[in-house]
Design a protein around this motif. Sequence first.
Motif, short mmCIF file in Angstrom:
data_model
loop_
_atom_site.label_atom_id
_atom_site.label_comp_id
_atom_site.label_asym_id
_atom_site.label_seq_id
_atom_site.Cartn_x
_atom_site.Cartn_y
_atom_site.Cartn_z
N VAL A 154 0.88 -1.16 0.00
CA VAL A 154 0.00 0.00 0.00
C VAL A 154 0.91 1.21 0.00
CG1 VAL A 154 -1.86 -1.17 1.22
CG2 VAL A 154 -0.08 -0.04 2.53
N GLY A 155 0.34 2.36 -0.21
CA GLY A 155 1.15 3.56 -0.21
C GLY A 155 1.89 3.71 1.11
N THR A 156 3.15 4.02 1.04
CA THR A 156 3.96 4.13 2.25
C THR A 156 4.79 5.39 2.20
OG1 THR A 156 5.74 3.11 3.52
CG2 THR A 156 5.73 2.69 1.16
N GLY A 157 5.17 5.85 3.38
CA GLY A 157 5.98 7.05 3.45
C GLY A 157 7.46 6.78 3.27
N THR A 158 7.85 5.54 3.08
CA THR A 158 9.26 5.21 2.89
C THR A 158 9.49 4.80 1.44
OG1 THR A 158 9.44 4.44 5.18
CG2 THR A 158 11.18 3.78 3.65
N ALA A 159 10.33 5.56 0.74
CA ALA A 159 10.72 5.19 -0.62
C ALA A 159 11.91 4.25 -0.51
CB ALA A 159 11.08 6.43 -1.43
N THR A 160 11.79 3.06 -1.08
CA THR A 160 12.83 2.05 -0.95
C THR A 160 13.40 1.68 -2.31
OG1 THR A 160 11.21 0.25 -1.10
CG2 THR A 160 11.72 1.08 1.10
N ALA A 161 14.57 1.07 -2.28
CA ALA A 161 15.20 0.60 -3.52
C ALA A 161 14.46 -0.64 -4.02
CB ALA A 161 16.67 0.28 -3.28
N VAL B 89 6.77 17.03 -1.34
CA VAL B 89 6.74 16.20 -2.55
C VAL B 89 5.33 15.72 -2.80
CG1 VAL B 89 9.13 15.43 -2.33
CG2 VAL B 89 7.33 14.11 -1.24
N ALA B 90 5.00 15.56 -4.06
CA ALA B 90 3.70 15.03 -4.45
C ALA B 90 3.82 13.53 -4.69
CB ALA B 90 3.21 15.73 -5.71
N ALA B 91 2.72 12.84 -4.55
CA ALA B 91 2.72 11.41 -4.86
C ALA B 91 3.13 11.22 -6.31
CB ALA B 91 1.34 10.82 -4.61
N LEU C 83 15.39 4.63 1.38
CA LEU C 83 16.15 5.73 0.80
C LEU C 83 15.69 7.09 1.30
CD1 LEU C 83 16.21 4.49 -2.92
CD2 LEU C 83 17.83 3.96 -1.08
N VAL C 84 14.38 7.29 1.30
CA VAL C 84 13.81 8.58 1.71
C VAL C 84 12.58 8.33 2.57
CG1 VAL C 84 12.75 10.73 0.92
CG2 VAL C 84 14.65 9.73 -0.38
N GLU C 85 12.51 9.01 3.71
CA GLU C 85 11.35 8.90 4.60
C GLU C 85 10.48 10.12 4.40
OE1 GLU C 85 8.87 7.00 7.00
OE2 GLU C 85 10.88 6.20 6.67
N ILE C 86 9.18 9.90 4.13
CA ILE C 86 8.24 10.98 3.87
C ILE C 86 7.12 10.94 4.90
CG2 ILE C 86 6.58 11.92 2.20
CD1 ILE C 86 8.32 10.58 0.01
N THR C 87 6.85 12.08 5.52
CA THR C 87 5.69 12.20 6.42
C THR C 87 4.48 12.52 5.56
OG1 THR C 87 7.08 13.03 8.21
CG2 THR C 87 4.70 13.41 8.37
N PRO C 88 3.49 11.59 5.46
CA PRO C 88 2.35 11.82 4.56
C PRO C 88 1.54 13.03 4.97
CG PRO C 88 2.49 9.51 5.25
CD PRO C 88 3.42 10.28 6.13
N ASP C 89 0.93 13.65 3.98
CA ASP C 89 -0.01 14.73 4.26
C ASP C 89 -1.15 14.18 5.12
OD1 ASP C 89 1.43 16.54 2.78
OD2 ASP C 89 0.32 16.12 0.92
N ALA C 90 -1.73 15.07 5.92
CA ALA C 90 -2.79 14.63 6.83
C ALA C 90 -3.95 14.01 6.08
CB ALA C 90 -3.27 15.82 7.66
N ALA C 91 -4.29 14.57 4.93
CA ALA C 91 -5.42 14.04 4.17
C ALA C 91 -5.17 12.61 3.74
CB ALA C 91 -5.67 14.91 2.94
N GLY D 126 2.06 11.71 -1.09
CA GLY D 126 2.47 13.10 -1.00
C GLY D 126 2.73 13.47 0.45
N GLY D 127 3.66 14.40 0.68
CA GLY D 127 3.95 14.81 2.05
C GLY D 127 5.22 15.62 2.13
N THR D 128 5.86 15.55 3.28
CA THR D 128 7.09 16.30 3.53
C THR D 128 8.23 15.33 3.80
OG1 THR D 128 5.83 18.11 4.51
CG2 THR D 128 8.18 18.03 5.00
N VAL D 129 9.38 15.59 3.19
CA VAL D 129 10.55 14.73 3.38
C VAL D 129 11.03 14.87 4.82
CG1 VAL D 129 12.92 14.25 2.69
CG2 VAL D 129 11.21 14.87 0.96
#
Length: 663
Positions: A583-590, A607-609, A650-658, A630-633
């Motif tokens: 499912v959509g996750t806030g962690t971008a992985t290799a 960043v946007a989804a 690789l990158v951790e993203i805090t998802p937007d509240a929505a 989408g959210g903030t790095v």
Amino acid sequence: MERIGSLLIANRGEIAVRIIRTARARGLRTIAVYSEADQGALHVRKADEAVPIGPAPPAESYLNIAAIIEAARATGADAVHPGYGFLAENADFADAVRAAGLIFVGPPAKAIRAMADKAAAKRTMIAADVPTIPGYEGADQSDAAMLAAAEEIGFPLMVKAALGGGGRGMRRVAGRDALADALRTARAEAETAFGDGSLILERAIDGARHVEVQILADQHGTCLHLGERDCSIQRRHQKLIEEAPSPAVDADLRAEMGAAAVAAAKAVAYIGAGTVEFLLDDAGRYYFLEMNTRLQVEHPVTELITGLDLVALQLDVAEGRPLPFAQDDVALTGHAIEVRLNAEDPAADFAPAAGRILDWRPPAGVRVDAGIETASDVPPHYDSMLAKIIAHGADREEAQRRLLVALGKTVVLGVASNRAFLIDALATPTFAAGEATTAFVAATWGYDGYAPTPLPDAERLAALTLRHWQLHDQAWDQALGLADELRGWSSTGALQTVLRVRIDDGAPETHHLSVAEDAITIDGQHRVETVARRDGTAVLRVDGETLRLAHHAAPDGGLYVVTPTRTLRLEDGADGEAIGATVGTGTATAPMHGVLVEIWVTPGDAVAAGATVATLEAMKMQHAIRAEVGGTVAAVLAGAGQQVAAGDPLVEITPDAAEEDIP
């Protein structure tokens, strides 16, 4: 006239094995080179002698000119064959080989340089009256100059690396807004692959075919062509299926394109085997694309319809022998089709895969050029091609039919492969009619990407039966003191059991089996008889239809089953989420092993989804890593130049509240 007694092959994989085969038939001593990742590779074991040349990264081994020249000197080699890829079109390498007093099995360095720079090559072709595509090949490489040229050329257009080939550094640009990003990524990919980020622009000719002409020239002034190949079915501008002759080329057009290819070769004083590539539009107009100053991956289809050994002819030319035939002696017989069996996942945008081959069983009755065997490692550092499977027939329909049968019997397990895609592609009405263009993949499956055809019911039922027998055999082996004659016996007649299974990481399935001595009934309606089961192969009769399947136990206790159309993985179907479901996750992985080329975000960025947050290079291609939400790095967990493994964050993203509120 020079003589070759020992030949060093400056390459790896299937092309190294293929060159060794011809060299050995000529009585030559063969010398392989290998990186640390290829110490146990097939080409190393096939050669008479093998020399290590450095660590796994290509820049430290297969692209290391000094190491290869030293290996040739140390082993007493007379000549060096570069194969294709790596240093095959590197003029400095050709010079270095000759400077070392060795024979280079390839064209003069001057010819390589003339065709390596696409901008200069295009100007040369224009002077030689070879048709070319309108575009920009200027020295000004600034974005502003490129944008101005693009406006004049018109969209859509192609951005291409001025040096190199193989689809790297190439992007199709639909409109002005996408040009800047395409220039940036193409430059980066070209710089990494070829050491030069120079680009050219060309008008995109949609709906065209990729048709190339094989040429051959000796040191005595003879230059001729061996007909054409159609290489239109591609992904990311890299070929997947090739055939000869092209179904779109008749005798008159063949002669015309062949003459243009010979003119192109003569314009740069070419010697050896080479290929002149053209785009052929639906009106029969053709345009020069580039010249590959080397042997092509797809050369076997030309060999099968001409009866010639191109590697043997390369060696003849390198020794100074004249070509033993004239243009009028070249006859094309029948039809040949080749597929590239790659370690990649077509359903995941053809993402390359690495790992160990658990089981490799090539088909009989067709030509197979392979660089693997059972237990071979597939490193993440090199091209994803495992093998080429090539069928020849009296006509195109026979070649297609033979190739489909061969692919149905091909077994490659342990890494993801494009086998199912190749079967589906060959079976499409478009391919059967000979109408495939370079837009084939998108036109057939849409821009969302390839999805395999539904698994036939008979193949699913057969796979379920093999999974039952695997579990039954495991239980039997653990039992104590039971006689073999009791296997499958039940005091109540048929044994009733429940099979819980997942197929290809799908949702758990539950099936009710009634197991009798001669057959299994599945879910009360399907009868499956086991005709034979031994040595990893089973013959089953499913509701009257006979199927032959291969199978192999997975390391984790699951089961691989190879059906005529698919390669399936079956495992325990206990309750819970399907393995691999995401499912959509806030962690971008290799998504695979590789080297990070760039991280495009910093902590605090919005960043946007779907936005690109990193670029990963794996198996000679660059891959965009995108944000799933989408959210903030919140954090950047890796850096450019770092080697990463599949699944590494690789990158951790805090998802937007929505997005967090979505159930």
